[in-house]
Design a protein around this motif. Structure first.
Motif, PDB file in Angstrom:
ATOM      1  N   VAL A  51      45.934  48.444  38.548  1.00 30.06           N
ATOM      2  CA  VAL A  51      45.769  47.098  37.970  1.00 30.06           C
ATOM      3  C   VAL A  51      44.304  46.679  37.992  1.00 30.06           C
ATOM      4  O   VAL A  51      43.770  46.190  36.987  1.00 30.06           O
ATOM      5  N   PHE A  52      43.626  46.867  39.120  1.00 26.14           N
ATOM      6  CA  PHE A  52      42.213  46.492  39.212  1.00 26.14           C
ATOM      7  C   PHE A  52      41.376  47.260  38.187  1.00 26.14           C
ATOM      8  O   PHE A  52      40.454  46.711  37.584  1.00 26.14           O
ATOM      9  N   ARG A  53      41.695  48.525  37.983  1.00 27.41           N
ATOM     10  CA  ARG A  53      40.956  49.324  37.003  1.00 27.41           C
ATOM     11  C   ARG A  53      41.220  48.819  35.587  1.00 27.41           C
ATOM     12  O   ARG A  53      40.308  48.729  34.764  1.00 27.41           O
ATOM     13  N   GLN A  54      42.465  48.467  35.290  1.00 29.07           N
ATOM     14  CA  GLN A  54      42.818  48.003  33.947  1.00 29.07           C
ATOM     15  C   GLN A  54      42.261  46.613  33.650  1.00 29.07           C
ATOM     16  O   GLN A  54      41.720  46.373  32.573  1.00 29.07           O
ATOM     17  N   VAL A  55      42.411  45.702  34.590  1.00 25.03           N
ATOM     18  CA  VAL A  55      42.046  44.296  34.354  1.00 25.03           C
ATOM     19  C   VAL A  55      40.529  44.083  34.417  1.00 25.03           C
ATOM     20  O   VAL A  55      39.952  43.409  33.555  1.00 25.03           O
ATOM     21  N   PHE A  56      39.874  44.650  35.437  1.00 29.89           N
ATOM     22  CA  PHE A  56      38.453  44.388  35.643  1.00 29.89           C
ATOM     23  C   PHE A  56      37.548  45.535  35.184  1.00 29.89           C
ATOM     24  O   PHE A  56      36.326  45.389  35.169  1.00 29.89           O
ATOM     25  N   GLY A  57      38.128  46.676  34.867  1.00 28.26           N
ATOM     26  CA  GLY A  57      37.324  47.827  34.477  1.00 28.26           C
ATOM     27  C   GLY A  57      36.605  48.467  35.658  1.00 28.26           C
ATOM     28  O   GLY A  57      35.598  49.163  35.472  1.00 28.26           O
ATOM     29  N   THR A  60      37.348  53.847  40.148  1.00 34.89           N
ATOM     30  CA  THR A  60      38.401  54.110  41.136  1.00 34.89           C
ATOM     31  C   THR A  60      37.972  53.707  42.539  1.00 34.89           C
ATOM     32  O   THR A  60      38.759  53.105  43.284  1.00 34.89           O
ATOM     33  N   GLU A  61      36.743  54.011  42.905  1.00 36.78           N
ATOM     34  CA  GLU A  61      36.274  53.708  44.265  1.00 36.78           C
ATOM     35  C   GLU A  61      36.241  52.199  44.538  1.00 36.78           C
ATOM     36  O   GLU A  61      36.688  51.738  45.591  1.00 36.78           O
ATOM     37  N   ARG A  62      35.731  51.443  43.596  1.00 38.31           N
ATOM     38  CA  ARG A  62      35.668  49.984  43.794  1.00 38.31           C
ATOM     39  C   ARG A  62      37.070  49.386  43.826  1.00 38.31           C
ATOM     40  O   ARG A  62      37.369  48.518  44.658  1.00 38.31           O
ATOM     41  N   ALA A  63      37.937  49.831  42.942  1.00 38.94           N
ATOM     42  CA  ALA A  63      39.313  49.337  42.925  1.00 38.94           C
ATOM     43  C   ALA A  63      40.015  49.677  44.237  1.00 38.94           C
ATOM     44  O   ALA A  63      40.745  48.858  44.802  1.00 38.94           O
ATOM     45  N   GLY A  82      33.058  31.430  36.444  1.00 35.57           N
ATOM     46  CA  GLY A  82      33.469  30.128  35.930  1.00 35.57           C
ATOM     47  C   GLY A  82      34.975  29.916  36.000  1.00 35.57           C
ATOM     48  O   GLY A  82      35.754  30.868  36.032  1.00 35.57           O
ATOM     49  N   ARG A  83      35.362  28.662  36.004  1.00 33.66           N
ATOM     50  CA  ARG A  83      36.764  28.311  36.201  1.00 33.66           C
ATOM     51  C   ARG A  83      37.681  28.844  35.099  1.00 33.66           C
ATOM     52  O   ARG A  83      38.763  29.363  35.372  1.00 33.66           O
ATOM     53  N   GLU A  84      37.261  28.695  33.851  1.00 35.62           N
ATOM     54  CA  GLU A  84      38.128  29.118  32.755  1.00 35.62           C
ATOM     55  C   GLU A  84      38.413  30.619  32.818  1.00 35.62           C
ATOM     56  O   GLU A  84      39.555  31.051  32.676  1.00 35.62           O
ATOM     57  N   ALA A  85      37.377  31.419  33.054  1.00 34.25           N
ATOM     58  CA  ALA A  85      37.569  32.869  33.169  1.00 34.25           C
ATOM     59  C   ALA A  85      38.386  33.205  34.409  1.00 34.25           C
ATOM     60  O   ALA A  85      39.238  34.107  34.379  1.00 34.25           O
ATOM     61  N   ALA A  86      38.153  32.483  35.511  1.00 32.84           N
ATOM     62  CA  ALA A  86      38.919  32.724  36.743  1.00 32.84           C
ATOM     63  C   ALA A  86      40.402  32.452  36.516  1.00 32.84           C
ATOM     64  O   ALA A  86      41.260  33.218  36.967  1.00 32.84           O
ATOM     65  N   GLU A  87      40.713  31.369  35.805  1.00 32.48           N
ATOM     66  CA  GLU A  87      42.108  31.065  35.505  1.00 32.48           C
ATOM     67  C   GLU A  87      42.718  32.156  34.624  1.00 32.48           C
ATOM     68  O   GLU A  87      43.879  32.530  34.796  1.00 32.48           O
ATOM     69  N   HIS A  88      41.922  32.663  33.691  1.00 31.24           N
ATOM     70  CA  HIS A  88      42.401  33.744  32.834  1.00 31.24           C
ATOM     71  C   HIS A  88      42.738  34.984  33.673  1.00 31.24           C
ATOM     72  O   HIS A  88      43.817  35.557  33.531  1.00 31.24           O
ATOM     73  N   TYR A  89      41.812  35.401  34.541  1.00 34.97           N
ATOM     74  CA  TYR A  89      42.062  36.574  35.374  1.00 34.97           C
ATOM     75  C   TYR A  89      43.258  36.365  36.302  1.00 34.97           C
ATOM     76  O   TYR A  89      44.072  37.277  36.496  1.00 34.97           O
ATOM     77  N   ALA A  90      43.383  35.180  36.868  1.00 35.12           N
ATOM     78  CA  ALA A  90      44.527  34.898  37.737  1.00 35.12           C
ATOM     79  C   ALA A  90      45.834  35.037  36.961  1.00 35.12           C
ATOM     80  O   ALA A  90      46.802  35.635  37.443  1.00 35.12           O
ATOM     81  N   HIS A  91      45.851  34.520  35.747  1.00 37.03           N
ATOM     82  CA  HIS A  91      47.048  34.613  34.911  1.00 37.03           C
ATOM     83  C   HIS A  91      47.371  36.068  34.583  1.00 37.03           C
ATOM     84  O   HIS A  91      48.532  36.494  34.679  1.00 37.03           O
ATOM     85  N   VAL A  92      46.362  36.838  34.218  1.00 37.22           N
ATOM     86  CA  VAL A  92      46.578  38.251  33.884  1.00 37.22           C
ATOM     87  C   VAL A  92      47.104  39.011  35.104  1.00 37.22           C
ATOM     88  O   VAL A  92      48.061  39.794  34.996  1.00 37.22           O
ATOM     89  N   LEU A  93      46.513  38.774  36.275  1.00 36.13           N
ATOM     90  CA  LEU A  93      46.971  39.457  37.485  1.00 36.13           C
ATOM     91  C   LEU A  93      48.400  39.070  37.844  1.00 36.13           C
ATOM     92  O   LEU A  93      49.181  39.905  38.321  1.00 36.13           O
ATOM     93  N   GLN A  94      48.769  37.821  37.602  1.00 35.76           N
ATOM     94  CA  GLN A  94      50.155  37.398  37.844  1.00 35.76           C
ATOM     95  C   GLN A  94      51.105  38.093  36.890  1.00 35.76           C
ATOM     96  O   GLN A  94      52.231  38.416  37.265  1.00 35.76           O
ATOM     97  N   GLN A  95      50.659  38.355  35.671  1.00 39.58           N
ATOM     98  CA  GLN A  95      51.501  39.091  34.730  1.00 39.58           C
ATOM     99  C   GLN A  95      51.734  40.523  35.199  1.00 39.58           C
ATOM    100  O   GLN A  95      52.743  41.129  34.856  1.00 39.58           O
TER     101      GLN A  95
END
Length: 106
Positions: A51-57, A60-63, A82-95
């Protein structure tokens, strides 16, 4: 009452209008936000790395480093911005069915 104050006219002057208050806009302070992934007993470690590799790019080592931090410390700050991007990432990770929280980084 009007937002402007009319000044009296004097001999040889032209009428003028002066604002009653400062009307300049000041950008609001926008603190940075942390996206925090919390430990859970459901997701496999390999899945979290994926998931970390897919969502944040992340490579492997960092993930893997973030996954181990979640596993051993119960949480990991995986992104800050920023808040808007953080909310986006939180939503994607919840998915992806990860437990996530946002925290203001003042």
């Amino acid at each position: 009452m009007s937002a402007f104050t009319h000044l009296p006219l004097f001999a040889g002057t032209t009428p003028s209008v002066v604002p009653e208050r400062d009307t300049r806009t000041v950008p609001a302070y926008d603190p940075t936000w942390n996206v925090i992934v919390l430990n859970d007993d459901v997701n496999l470690m390999t899945y979290v790395v994926h998931v970390f590799r897919q969502v944040f790019g992340y490579d492997t080592e960092r993930a893997r480093r973030h996954m181990l931090e979640v596993h051993h410390q119960g949480r990991s700050i995986v992104w800050t911005g920023g808040r808007e991007a953080a909310e986006h990432y939180a939503h994607v990770l919840q998915q992806w069915h990860l437990k996530v929280q946002l925290e203001s980084h003042v």
